[in-house]
Scaffold this motif. Structure first.
Motif, PDB file in Angstrom:
ATOM      1  N   PRO A 217       0.839  -1.203   0.000  1.00  0.00           N
ATOM      2  CA  PRO A 217       0.000   0.000   0.000  1.00  0.00           C
ATOM      3  C   PRO A 217       0.875   1.254   0.000  1.00  0.00           C
ATOM      4  N   SER A 218       0.511   2.193  -0.837  1.00  0.00           N
ATOM      5  CA  SER A 218       1.317   3.395  -1.029  1.00  0.00           C
ATOM      6  C   SER A 218       0.406   4.615  -1.129  1.00  0.00           C
ATOM      7  N   ALA A 219       0.999   5.790  -1.013  1.00  0.00           N
ATOM      8  CA  ALA A 219       0.246   7.031  -1.119  1.00  0.00           C
ATOM      9  C   ALA A 219      -0.391   7.151  -2.500  1.00  0.00           C
ATOM     10  N   PRO A 220      -1.471   7.920  -2.619  1.00  0.00           N
ATOM     11  CA  PRO A 220      -2.083   8.128  -3.938  1.00  0.00           C
ATOM     12  C   PRO A 220      -1.054   8.610  -4.955  1.00  0.00           C
ATOM     13  N   ALA A 221      -1.172   8.118  -6.165  1.00  0.00           N
ATOM     14  CA  ALA A 221      -0.191   8.397  -7.208  1.00  0.00           C
ATOM     15  C   ALA A 221      -0.140   9.886  -7.555  1.00  0.00           C
ATOM     16  N   VAL A 222       1.065  10.363  -7.802  1.00  0.00           N
ATOM     17  CA  VAL A 222       1.269  11.718  -8.327  1.00  0.00           C
ATOM     18  C   VAL A 222       2.344  11.649  -9.397  1.00  0.00           C
ATOM     19  N   SER A 223       2.377  12.650 -10.261  1.00  0.00           N
ATOM     20  CA  SER A 223       3.366  12.687 -11.331  1.00  0.00           C
ATOM     21  C   SER A 223       4.736  13.088 -10.802  1.00  0.00           C
ATOM     22  N   VAL A 224       5.739  12.902 -11.641  1.00  0.00           N
ATOM     23  CA  VAL A 224       7.090  13.344 -11.295  1.00  0.00           C
ATOM     24  C   VAL A 224       7.100  14.845 -11.036  1.00  0.00           C
ATOM     25  N   ARG A 225       6.374  15.594 -11.838  1.00  0.00           N
ATOM     26  CA  ARG A 225       6.338  17.044 -11.660  1.00  0.00           C
ATOM     27  C   ARG A 225       5.766  17.417 -10.292  1.00  0.00           C
ATOM     28  N   VAL A 226       4.642  16.813  -9.946  1.00  0.00           N
ATOM     29  CA  VAL A 226       4.016  17.119  -8.652  1.00  0.00           C
ATOM     30  C   VAL A 226       4.927  16.688  -7.512  1.00  0.00           C
ATOM     31  N   LEU A 227       5.543  15.516  -7.647  1.00  0.00           N
ATOM     32  CA  LEU A 227       6.443  15.025  -6.600  1.00  0.00           C
ATOM     33  C   LEU A 227       7.591  16.007  -6.378  1.00  0.00           C
ATOM     34  N   ALA A 228       8.204  16.466  -7.458  1.00  0.00           N
ATOM     35  CA  ALA A 228       9.330  17.394  -7.344  1.00  0.00           C
ATOM     36  C   ALA A 228       8.889  18.739  -6.774  1.00  0.00           C
ATOM     37  N   GLU A 229       7.726  19.210  -7.189  1.00  0.00           N
ATOM     38  CA  GLU A 229       7.228  20.486  -6.667  1.00  0.00           C
ATOM     39  C   GLU A 229       6.933  20.401  -5.174  1.00  0.00           C
ATOM     40  N   ARG A 230       6.374  19.263  -4.735  1.00  0.00           N
ATOM     41  CA  ARG A 230       6.108  19.099  -3.298  1.00  0.00           C
ATOM     42  C   ARG A 230       7.402  19.034  -2.514  1.00  0.00           C
ATOM     43  N   ALA A 231       8.413  18.389  -3.070  1.00  0.00           N
ATOM     44  CA  ALA A 231       9.721  18.358  -2.409  1.00  0.00           C
ATOM     45  C   ALA A 231      10.286  19.773  -2.300  1.00  0.00           C
ATOM     46  N   GLY A 232      10.157  20.552  -3.370  1.00  0.00           N
ATOM     47  CA  GLY A 232      10.667  21.911  -3.358  1.00  0.00           C
ATOM     48  C   GLY A 232       9.968  22.786  -2.337  1.00  0.00           C
ATOM     49  N   THR A 233       8.673  22.594  -2.200  1.00  0.00           N
ATOM     50  CA  THR A 233       7.915  23.363  -1.203  1.00  0.00           C
ATOM     51  C   THR A 233       8.380  23.014   0.205  1.00  0.00           C
ATOM     52  N   ILE A 234       8.547  21.724   0.467  1.00  0.00           N
ATOM     53  CA  ILE A 234       8.996  21.281   1.789  1.00  0.00           C
ATOM     54  C   ILE A 234      10.381  21.834   2.103  1.00  0.00           C
ATOM     55  N   ALA A 235      11.266  21.836   1.111  1.00  0.00           N
ATOM     56  CA  ALA A 235      12.641  22.274   1.322  1.00  0.00           C
ATOM     57  C   ALA A 235      12.809  23.790   1.257  1.00  0.00           C
ATOM     58  N   GLY A 236      11.780  24.489   0.769  1.00  0.00           N
ATOM     59  CA  GLY A 236      11.868  25.934   0.674  1.00  0.00           C
ATOM     60  C   GLY A 236      12.690  26.425  -0.501  1.00  0.00           C
ATOM     61  N   TRP A 237      12.705  25.687  -1.596  1.00  0.00           N
ATOM     62  CA  TRP A 237      13.477  26.076  -2.773  1.00  0.00           C
ATOM     63  C   TRP A 237      12.689  27.055  -3.648  1.00  0.00           C
ATOM     64  N   PRO A 238      13.363  27.663  -4.620  1.00  0.00           N
ATOM     65  CA  PRO A 238      12.644  28.421  -5.646  1.00  0.00           C
ATOM     66  C   PRO A 238      11.725  27.471  -6.418  1.00  0.00           C
ATOM     67  N   PRO A 239      10.761  28.018  -7.171  1.00  0.00           N
ATOM     68  CA  PRO A 239       9.881  27.139  -7.948  1.00  0.00           C
ATOM     69  C   PRO A 239      10.673  26.109  -8.756  1.00  0.00           C
ATOM     70  N   VAL A 240      10.295  24.852  -8.628  1.00  0.00           N
ATOM     71  CA  VAL A 240      11.026  23.776  -9.294  1.00  0.00           C
ATOM     72  C   VAL A 240      10.690  23.774 -10.782  1.00  0.00           C
ATOM     73  N   ARG A 241      11.718  23.725 -11.604  1.00  0.00           N
ATOM     74  CA  ARG A 241      11.542  23.692 -13.054  1.00  0.00           C
ATOM     75  C   ARG A 241      12.086  22.381 -13.603  1.00  0.00           C
ATOM     76  N   LEU A 242      11.244  21.687 -14.362  1.00  0.00           N
ATOM     77  CA  LEU A 242      11.627  20.396 -14.931  1.00  0.00           C
ATOM     78  C   LEU A 242      11.461  20.419 -16.438  1.00  0.00           C
ATOM     79  N   SER A 243      12.300  19.657 -17.107  1.00  0.00           N
ATOM     80  CA  SER A 243      12.139  19.412 -18.542  1.00  0.00           C
ATOM     81  C   SER A 243      12.306  17.927 -18.812  1.00  0.00           C
ATOM     82  N   HIS A 244      11.587  17.469 -19.818  1.00  0.00           N
ATOM     83  CA  HIS A 244      11.692  16.069 -20.234  1.00  0.00           C
ATOM     84  C   HIS A 244      13.014  15.834 -20.943  1.00  0.00           C
TER      85      HIS A 244
END
Length: 314
Positions: A217-244
């Motif tokens: 059993p695991s947390a509800p699924a989220v995308s890589v983008r959402v996962l990275a943005e949530r990590a950035g919010t927790i860590a207090g980083w600037p807005p996370v920017r991702l590219s494929h």
């Protein structure tokens, strides 16, 4: 007090050992380095040495396979002797074999993965994991070993490395764009390694759960983008920017990096929805899982971006 032998002291192996200690069990951890959680008996040996492993496993109730060979490319040569040695040690000791498995045997699917789906691996690595599990079940069926059980979890986020800790954190923390070889918006299940370890211990200790694998059993699924943005919010980083990062770029990197080359056959996991249906496990064991933000705090801390990193021995 029963005796338990845990092979490997990475994030899941350490979680298994810690859970067993909390239950008051006698725990031996086997690694090449002699590492393992405090309170365990730590043994340095080569698990592929069946004679040495059998000596360590003598009198064990359960042998937990939480190994993860470091050379991803070498699985076809590293896993078979390890698996054979574990089977031999279980046969000689009478121990149940409990396995930390993954989702590779399913291969590419267009529906959430559940125990109702057949194993149809499309990769060499998936075929290896499927064969290892089939060999265990055959050994139980023939009476060679007393029992087998496994858990299958998705890509880990928690203690230890993760996709985002390896590819995103360092650049995102500096406000730089990170490049990820994935569909950034495809929903993906992320498993906490501690949840996998706890589930495997519970399943291993009760024979009614043996003879099959259980999805974690695991947390509800989220995308890589959402996962990275949530990590950035927790860590207090600037807005996370991702590219494929295109597949061709990964193929080019494979000329110089064996790890990049080895990941190509598993790329399908990150270019489509990759979902786990663990409802059956939740019905039998309860549906508890580590909340995703808590898993990210663990992951950020382990990677050194929050507080002090807590490195697991391996």
């Amino acid at each position: 007090m029963a005796r338990h032998v845990v092979l490997g002291a990475g994030p899941v192996g350490s979680a298994i050992a810690t859970n067993l200690l909390e239950r008051g069990e006698d725990v031996t951890v086997v690694t090449r380095s002699g590492g393992g959680p405090e309170g365990t008996t730590r043994v340095r040996t080569d698990v592929a040495d069946a004679t040495a492993l059998s000596a360590v496993a003598e009198g064990a109730q359960v042998i937990y396979n939480a190994l993860n060979p470091a050379d991803y490319n070498a699985w076809p040569t590293t896993w078979p002797p390890l698996a054979a040695s574990i089977l031999t040690a279980a046969e000689r000791s009478g121990a149940v074999v409990a396995v930390v498995d993954n989702l590779y045997p399913f291969g590419p699917v267009d529906v959430p993965m559940s125990a109702a789906l057949p194993d149809r691996p499309s990769s060499v690595k998936g075929a290896i994991r499927m064969r290892m599990w089939q060999d265990l079940l055959a050994a139980v069926e023939s009476g060679r070993i007393s029992g087998a059980v496994a858990v299958r979890g998705s890509d880990y986020v928690g203690a230890g490395p993760s996709l985002v800790s390896l590819l995103v954190y360092a650049r995102a923390a500096q406000g730089k764009r990170a490049f990820v070889p994935a569909d950034l918006d495809a929903p993906h299940t992320w498993t906490n390694p501690g949840d996998a370890g706890r589930l495997l211990v519970e399943a291993a200790l009760d024979p009614q759960f043996h003879g099959r694998y259980w999805l974690v059993p695991s947390a509800p699924a989220v995308s890589v983008r959402v996962l990275a943005e949530r990590a950035g919010t927790i860590a207090g980083w600037p807005p996370v920017r991702l590219s494929h990062l295109p597949r061709l770029a990964v193929q080019g990197a494979g000329v110089f990096s064996s790890m990049a080359k080895a990941t190509l056959e598993m790329a399908y996991q990150f270019h489509r929805p990759f979902l786990v249906d663990a409802s059956e496990t939740a019905e039998r064991f309860g549906g508890g899982f580590t909340p995703l933000d808590e898993s990210l705090v663990q992951n950020l801390t382990d990677a050194g971006f929050l507080g002090q990193p807590a490195r697991a021995s391996s």
